[in-house]
Design an enzyme around this catalytic site. Structure first.
Site, PDB file in Angstrom:
ATOM      1  N   HIS A  71      -4.297  -5.507  -2.103  1.00 33.88           N
ATOM      2  CA  HIS A  71      -5.129  -5.329  -0.913  1.00 33.88           C
ATOM      3  C   HIS A  71      -6.098  -6.503  -0.798  1.00 33.88           C
ATOM      4  CE1 HIS A  71      -3.426  -1.343  -1.361  1.00 33.88           C
ATOM      5  NE2 HIS A  71      -3.918  -1.006  -0.186  1.00 33.88           N
ATOM      6  N   SER A  77       0.835  -1.186   0.000  1.00 35.30           N
ATOM      7  CA  SER A  77       0.000   0.000   0.000  1.00 35.30           C
ATOM      8  C   SER A  77       0.881   1.250   0.000  1.00 35.30           C
ATOM      9  CB  SER A  77      -0.961  -0.038   1.207  1.00 35.30           C
ATOM     10  OG  SER A  77      -1.956   0.938   1.104  1.00 35.30           O
ATOM     11  N   GLU A 131      -0.651  -3.065  -8.448  1.00 34.99           N
ATOM     12  CA  GLU A 131      -1.942  -3.374  -7.833  1.00 34.99           C
ATOM     13  C   GLU A 131      -2.549  -2.062  -7.361  1.00 34.99           C
ATOM     14  OE1 GLU A 131      -2.875  -3.019  -4.386  1.00 34.99           O
ATOM     15  OE2 GLU A 131      -0.954  -2.096  -3.867  1.00 34.99           O
TER      16      GLU A 131
END
Length: 338
Positions: A286, A118, A213
Protein backbone atom coordinates in the site's frame (compact mmCIF):
# COMPACT_ATOMS: atom_id res chain seq x y z
CA UNK A 1 9.39 20.32 -0.91
CA UNK A 2 8.90 20.25 -4.67
CA UNK A 3 6.20 18.10 -6.24
CA UNK A 4 7.28 14.77 -7.73
CA UNK A 5 7.90 14.83 -11.43
CA UNK A 6 5.21 13.51 -13.71
CA UNK A 7 5.93 10.09 -15.24
CA UNK A 8 7.96 10.14 -18.42
CA UNK A 9 5.79 9.56 -21.44
CA UNK A 10 6.00 6.20 -23.16
CA UNK A 11 4.67 5.97 -26.69
CA UNK A 12 0.89 5.74 -26.39
CA UNK A 13 0.26 3.23 -29.17
CA UNK A 14 -3.09 1.39 -28.98
CA UNK A 15 -3.02 -1.03 -26.05
CA UNK A 16 -6.52 -2.47 -26.29
CA UNK A 17 -9.44 -2.27 -23.91
CA UNK A 18 -8.89 -1.85 -20.18
CA UNK A 19 -11.90 -2.67 -18.05
CA UNK A 20 -12.25 -1.20 -14.55
CA UNK A 21 -14.19 -3.28 -12.01
CA UNK A 22 -14.97 -2.98 -8.30
CA UNK A 23 -14.94 -6.49 -6.79
CA UNK A 24 -14.61 -5.37 -3.16
CA UNK A 25 -15.35 -2.13 -1.35
CA UNK A 26 -17.44 0.79 -2.55
CA UNK A 27 -15.48 3.60 -4.20
CA UNK A 28 -15.54 6.62 -1.84
CA UNK A 29 -14.19 9.08 -4.42
CA UNK A 30 -15.60 8.36 -7.89
CA UNK A 31 -13.66 11.29 -9.31
CA UNK A 32 -10.46 9.31 -8.76
CA UNK A 33 -11.76 6.54 -11.01
CA UNK A 34 -12.60 9.11 -13.68
CA UNK A 35 -9.11 10.59 -13.33
CA UNK A 36 -7.64 7.10 -13.67
CA UNK A 37 -9.68 6.49 -16.81
CA UNK A 38 -8.39 9.70 -18.32
CA UNK A 39 -4.77 8.92 -17.46
CA UNK A 40 -4.99 5.35 -18.73
CA UNK A 41 -6.63 6.62 -21.90
CA UNK A 42 -3.63 8.88 -22.46
CA UNK A 43 -1.46 5.74 -22.26
CA UNK A 44 -3.29 4.23 -25.23
CA UNK A 45 -6.01 2.16 -23.55
CA UNK A 46 -9.68 2.18 -24.50
CA UNK A 47 -10.99 2.46 -20.96
CA UNK A 48 -14.36 1.00 -20.05
CA UNK A 49 -15.68 1.49 -16.51
CA UNK A 50 -17.95 -1.44 -15.69
CA UNK A 51 -21.59 -0.46 -15.19
CA UNK A 52 -21.47 -1.68 -11.57
CA UNK A 53 -18.07 -0.21 -10.65
CA UNK A 54 -19.47 2.80 -8.77
CA UNK A 55 -22.38 1.08 -7.03
CA UNK A 56 -22.73 1.05 -3.25
CA UNK A 57 -24.52 -1.39 -0.97
CA UNK A 58 -23.48 -0.74 2.61
CA UNK A 59 -19.67 -0.83 2.49
CA UNK A 60 -19.56 -2.89 -0.70
CA UNK A 61 -19.46 -1.96 -4.39
CA UNK A 62 -22.91 -3.42 -4.95
CA UNK A 63 -24.40 -6.71 -3.81
CA UNK A 64 -22.38 -9.92 -3.81
CA UNK A 65 -24.28 -11.08 -6.89
CA UNK A 66 -23.65 -7.83 -8.78
CA UNK A 67 -19.93 -7.97 -8.05
CA UNK A 68 -19.68 -11.59 -9.19
CA UNK A 69 -21.54 -10.69 -12.38
CA UNK A 70 -19.10 -7.83 -13.00
CA UNK A 71 -16.11 -10.18 -12.76
CA UNK A 72 -17.72 -12.71 -15.10
CA UNK A 73 -18.68 -9.87 -17.46
CA UNK A 74 -15.05 -8.74 -17.53
CA UNK A 75 -13.85 -12.28 -18.29
CA UNK A 76 -16.25 -12.53 -21.22
CA UNK A 77 -15.36 -9.08 -22.56
CA UNK A 78 -12.79 -8.14 -25.16
CA UNK A 79 -10.69 -6.38 -22.52
CA UNK A 80 -6.97 -7.05 -22.62
CA UNK A 81 -6.62 -5.74 -19.05
CA UNK A 82 -9.00 -6.03 -16.08
CA UNK A 83 -8.08 -3.64 -13.25
CA UNK A 84 -9.66 -3.28 -9.82
CA UNK A 85 -10.68 0.17 -8.62
CA UNK A 86 -9.62 -0.47 -5.03
CA UNK A 87 -9.46 -3.01 -2.23
CA UNK A 88 -11.44 -2.71 0.97
CA UNK A 89 -13.28 -5.94 1.78
CA UNK A 90 -15.67 -8.20 -0.07
CA UNK A 91 -13.96 -10.79 -2.26
CA UNK A 92 -13.78 -13.53 0.36
CA UNK A 93 -17.60 -13.37 0.52
CA UNK A 94 -17.93 -14.45 -3.10
CA UNK A 95 -15.04 -16.85 -3.79
CA UNK A 96 -17.43 -19.81 -3.79
CA UNK A 97 -19.64 -18.16 -6.43
CA UNK A 98 -16.97 -17.53 -9.08
CA UNK A 99 -16.56 -19.47 -12.32
CA UNK A 100 -12.84 -20.25 -12.21
CA UNK A 101 -12.90 -22.07 -15.55
CA UNK A 102 -14.25 -18.90 -17.19
CA UNK A 103 -11.62 -16.71 -15.51
CA UNK A 104 -8.84 -19.11 -16.45
CA UNK A 105 -9.92 -19.26 -20.08
CA UNK A 106 -9.92 -15.45 -20.27
CA UNK A 107 -6.33 -15.39 -19.05
CA UNK A 108 -4.82 -18.50 -20.64
CA UNK A 109 -6.53 -18.43 -24.05
CA UNK A 110 -7.24 -14.74 -24.58
CA UNK A 111 -4.33 -13.29 -22.64
CA UNK A 112 -6.26 -11.06 -20.26
CA UNK A 113 -4.15 -9.34 -17.59
CA UNK A 114 -5.97 -9.17 -14.24
CA UNK A 115 -4.28 -6.71 -11.90
CA UNK A 116 -4.71 -5.29 -8.41
CA UNK A 117 -3.56 -5.62 -4.81
CA UNK A 118 -4.97 -5.41 -1.27
CA UNK A 119 -8.30 -7.32 -1.08
CA UNK A 120 -7.71 -8.37 -4.71
CA UNK A 121 -5.21 -10.85 -3.19
CA UNK A 122 -8.14 -13.12 -2.27
CA UNK A 123 -9.19 -13.43 -5.91
CA UNK A 124 -5.62 -14.01 -7.06
CA UNK A 125 -5.00 -16.75 -4.52
CA UNK A 126 -8.27 -18.46 -5.39
CA UNK A 127 -7.61 -18.26 -9.16
CA UNK A 128 -4.19 -19.81 -8.61
CA UNK A 129 -5.43 -22.50 -6.22
CA UNK A 130 -8.46 -23.54 -8.25
CA UNK A 131 -7.15 -23.27 -11.81
CA UNK A 132 -3.44 -22.40 -11.78
CA UNK A 133 -4.26 -18.99 -13.24
CA UNK A 134 -1.55 -16.30 -13.40
CA UNK A 135 -2.65 -12.76 -12.50
CA UNK A 136 -0.70 -9.62 -11.61
CA UNK A 137 -0.13 -8.04 -8.21
CA UNK A 138 0.16 -4.38 -9.04
CA UNK A 139 -1.55 -1.01 -9.33
CA UNK A 140 -5.25 -0.20 -9.08
CA UNK A 141 -7.35 2.51 -10.67
CA UNK A 142 -8.32 4.66 -7.68
CA UNK A 143 -5.24 4.34 -5.49
CA UNK A 144 -2.56 4.47 -8.18
CA UNK A 145 -3.81 5.84 -11.50
CA UNK A 146 -6.36 8.08 -9.81
CA UNK A 147 -3.67 10.00 -7.93
CA UNK A 148 -2.85 13.59 -8.90
CA UNK A 149 0.64 12.40 -9.81
CA UNK A 150 1.11 8.81 -10.94
CA UNK A 151 4.33 7.21 -9.71
CA UNK A 152 6.69 6.69 -12.64
CA UNK A 153 8.02 3.31 -11.57
CA UNK A 154 4.52 2.00 -10.83
CA UNK A 155 3.31 3.11 -14.24
CA UNK A 156 6.31 1.80 -16.17
CA UNK A 157 6.30 -1.55 -14.38
CA UNK A 158 2.61 -1.98 -15.26
CA UNK A 159 3.24 -1.04 -18.89
CA UNK A 160 6.12 -3.52 -19.05
CA UNK A 161 3.55 -6.22 -18.26
CA UNK A 162 0.97 -4.95 -20.75
CA UNK A 163 3.60 -4.56 -23.47
CA UNK A 164 4.91 -8.11 -22.82
CA UNK A 165 8.35 -6.87 -21.79
CA UNK A 166 8.54 -8.30 -18.28
CA UNK A 167 11.55 -10.60 -17.86
CA UNK A 168 12.89 -9.54 -14.48
CA UNK A 169 12.52 -7.02 -11.67
CA UNK A 170 15.25 -5.95 -9.29
CA UNK A 171 15.43 -3.98 -6.08
CA UNK A 172 17.92 -2.98 -3.42
CA UNK A 173 18.20 -5.73 -0.83
CA UNK A 174 21.43 -5.61 1.20
CA UNK A 175 20.15 -8.29 3.61
CA UNK A 176 19.92 -10.95 0.88
CA UNK A 177 22.18 -13.96 1.50
CA UNK A 178 25.24 -13.94 -0.76
CA UNK A 179 24.45 -17.43 -2.03
CA UNK A 180 20.80 -16.59 -2.76
CA UNK A 181 19.38 -18.75 -5.56
CA UNK A 182 15.77 -19.83 -5.09
CA UNK A 183 13.27 -21.02 -7.69
CA UNK A 184 9.55 -21.72 -7.65
CA UNK A 185 6.15 -20.12 -8.00
CA UNK A 186 5.88 -16.44 -7.06
CA UNK A 187 2.76 -15.98 -4.96
CA UNK A 188 1.27 -14.20 -1.96
CA UNK A 189 0.20 -10.58 -1.57
CA UNK A 190 -1.63 -9.13 1.40
CA UNK A 191 -0.69 -11.01 4.57
CA UNK A 192 -4.15 -10.72 6.16
CA UNK A 193 -5.77 -12.30 3.10
CA UNK A 194 -3.20 -15.09 2.88
CA UNK A 195 -3.90 -15.95 6.52
CA UNK A 196 -7.65 -15.64 6.02
CA UNK A 197 -7.61 -18.41 3.40
CA UNK A 198 -5.61 -20.94 5.44
CA UNK A 199 -7.68 -24.12 5.72
CA UNK A 200 -9.81 -23.28 2.68
CA UNK A 201 -9.63 -24.59 -0.90
CA UNK A 202 -8.62 -21.10 -2.02
CA UNK A 203 -5.09 -21.08 -0.62
CA UNK A 204 -2.53 -22.45 -3.12
CA UNK A 205 -0.21 -25.20 -1.92
CA UNK A 206 2.61 -23.40 -3.65
CA UNK A 207 6.27 -24.05 -2.95
CA UNK A 208 8.26 -21.11 -4.16
CA UNK A 209 8.79 -17.43 -3.37
CA UNK A 210 6.14 -16.03 -1.06
CA UNK A 211 5.82 -12.23 -0.98
CA UNK A 212 3.87 -10.43 1.73
CA UNK A 213 2.73 -6.90 2.61
CA UNK A 214 0.08 -5.25 4.78
CA UNK A 215 -1.28 -1.93 5.96
CA UNK A 216 -2.54 -0.59 9.31
CA UNK A 217 -1.44 -3.75 11.11
CA UNK A 218 0.61 -3.33 14.28
CA UNK A 219 3.87 -5.35 14.29
CA UNK A 220 2.56 -7.76 16.93
CA UNK A 221 -0.45 -8.53 14.72
CA UNK A 222 1.89 -9.04 11.75
CA UNK A 223 3.89 -11.48 13.88
CA UNK A 224 0.72 -13.22 15.02
CA UNK A 225 -0.34 -13.78 11.41
CA UNK A 226 3.12 -15.10 10.57
CA UNK A 227 2.85 -17.56 13.45
CA UNK A 228 -0.40 -18.78 11.89
CA UNK A 229 1.39 -19.41 8.60
CA UNK A 230 4.15 -21.20 10.51
CA UNK A 231 1.64 -23.33 12.39
CA UNK A 232 -0.07 -24.20 9.12
CA UNK A 233 3.26 -25.23 7.58
CA UNK A 234 3.05 -22.61 4.82
CA UNK A 235 6.29 -20.73 5.49
CA UNK A 236 8.49 -23.77 6.02
CA UNK A 237 7.84 -25.15 2.54
CA UNK A 238 8.82 -21.95 0.72
CA UNK A 239 12.12 -21.42 -1.07
CA UNK A 240 12.22 -17.80 0.13
CA UNK A 241 10.00 -15.17 1.77
CA UNK A 242 9.98 -11.61 0.42
CA UNK A 243 8.67 -8.80 2.60
CA UNK A 244 7.19 -5.72 0.99
CA UNK A 245 5.84 -2.62 2.72
CA UNK A 246 4.12 -2.80 6.12
CA UNK A 247 2.76 0.70 6.58
CA UNK A 248 0.46 3.00 8.55
CA UNK A 249 0.65 1.52 12.02
CA UNK A 250 1.28 3.29 15.30
CA UNK A 251 3.47 2.08 18.15
CA UNK A 252 2.57 2.65 21.78
CA UNK A 253 4.58 3.16 24.94
CA UNK A 254 3.77 -0.42 25.87
CA UNK A 255 5.78 -1.68 22.87
CA UNK A 256 8.98 -0.55 24.58
CA UNK A 257 10.93 -0.51 21.32
CA UNK A 258 9.28 -3.57 19.74
CA UNK A 259 8.85 -2.82 16.03
CA UNK A 260 8.85 -4.46 12.61
CA UNK A 261 12.63 -5.13 12.55
CA UNK A 262 12.09 -7.30 15.63
CA UNK A 263 9.37 -9.22 13.80
CA UNK A 264 11.67 -9.77 10.82
CA UNK A 265 14.50 -10.95 13.09
CA UNK A 266 12.12 -13.33 14.86
CA UNK A 267 10.86 -14.73 11.54
CA UNK A 268 14.40 -15.31 10.32
CA UNK A 269 15.24 -17.16 13.52
CA UNK A 270 12.22 -19.44 13.07
CA UNK A 271 12.93 -20.19 9.40
CA UNK A 272 16.68 -20.63 9.72
CA UNK A 273 16.44 -24.36 10.47
CA UNK A 274 14.39 -24.82 7.28
CA UNK A 275 16.97 -22.86 5.26
CA UNK A 276 14.28 -20.40 4.06
CA UNK A 277 15.80 -16.93 3.58
CA UNK A 278 13.71 -13.89 4.55
CA UNK A 279 14.38 -10.76 2.46
CA UNK A 280 13.01 -7.27 3.03
CA UNK A 281 12.66 -4.22 0.82
CA UNK A 282 10.41 -5.49 -1.99
CA UNK A 283 8.77 -2.38 -3.53
CA UNK A 284 5.21 -3.60 -3.18
CA UNK A 285 2.23 -2.91 -0.95
CA UNK A 286 0.00 0.00 0.00
CA UNK A 287 2.63 2.43 -1.21
CA UNK A 288 2.90 4.67 -4.26
CA UNK A 289 5.94 2.95 -5.75
CA UNK A 290 5.15 -0.67 -6.52
CA UNK A 291 6.32 -3.28 -8.98
CA UNK A 292 3.84 -5.27 -11.05
CA UNK A 293 4.46 -8.93 -10.23
CA UNK A 294 3.20 -12.04 -12.06
CA UNK A 295 1.31 -13.86 -9.32
CA UNK A 296 1.49 -17.60 -9.95
CA UNK A 297 4.35 -17.51 -12.46
CA UNK A 298 7.55 -19.45 -12.00
CA UNK A 299 10.53 -17.32 -11.04
CA UNK A 300 14.14 -17.45 -9.93
CA UNK A 301 15.34 -15.23 -7.08
CA UNK A 302 19.02 -14.23 -7.24
CA UNK A 303 21.41 -11.79 -5.61
CA UNK A 304 23.79 -9.55 -7.53
CA UNK A 305 25.83 -7.24 -5.31
CA UNK A 306 23.41 -5.48 -2.96
CA UNK A 307 20.44 -6.11 -5.27
CA UNK A 308 17.97 -8.97 -5.48
CA UNK A 309 16.39 -10.00 -8.79
CA UNK A 310 13.23 -11.89 -9.61
CA UNK A 311 13.74 -13.42 -13.05
CA UNK A 312 10.75 -14.73 -15.00
CA UNK A 313 10.24 -16.73 -18.16
CA UNK A 314 10.33 -15.03 -21.54
CA UNK A 315 6.57 -15.23 -21.82
CA UNK A 316 6.35 -12.24 -19.49
CA UNK A 317 8.99 -10.41 -21.46
CA UNK A 318 11.29 -6.32 -20.07
CA UNK A 319 11.28 -5.12 -16.58
CA UNK A 320 11.29 -1.96 -14.57
CA UNK A 321 13.31 -1.45 -11.46
CA UNK A 322 12.80 0.32 -8.19
CA UNK A 323 15.08 3.19 -7.12
CA UNK A 324 18.61 1.97 -6.45
CA UNK A 325 18.21 -1.17 -8.53
CA UNK A 326 20.11 -1.95 -11.70
CA UNK A 327 19.00 -3.27 -15.07
CA UNK A 328 19.26 -6.98 -15.78
CA UNK A 329 18.23 -8.43 -19.12
CA UNK A 330 16.75 -6.47 -22.02
CA UNK A 331 14.83 -3.64 -20.49
CA UNK A 332 14.28 -1.25 -17.21
CA UNK A 333 -0.45 9.78 0.38
CA UNK A 334 -3.18 8.26 1.69
CA UNK A 335 -3.68 4.53 1.88
CA UNK A 336 -6.46 2.26 0.69
CA UNK A 337 -6.98 -0.20 3.56
CA UNK A 338 -7.46 -3.81 2.68
Amino acid sequence: MSEPAAPKARKAFPRGELRIVSPSGAVPQPQRVQRAAQHLGELGFRVRIDSAALLREQRFAGSDARRVQALHRAARSRASVVMATRGGYGLTRVLDALDYALLHEAVSRRGQVWVGHSDFTALQLAMLARAGTVSYSGPMASFDFGAERVDEITQESFLDVVDARLEAVGFECPDAPRSLDASGVLWGGNLSLVCNLVGTPYLPRARGVLFLEDVSEHPYRVERMLTQLLGAGVLQRQRAVLLGAFTDYRLSEHDAGYDLPDVVAWLRSRLREYKVPVLSGLPFGHVRTKLCLPHGARCRLLRDGTDAYLVFGHSHGGHHLAPGAHAHGTGHDSHDPH
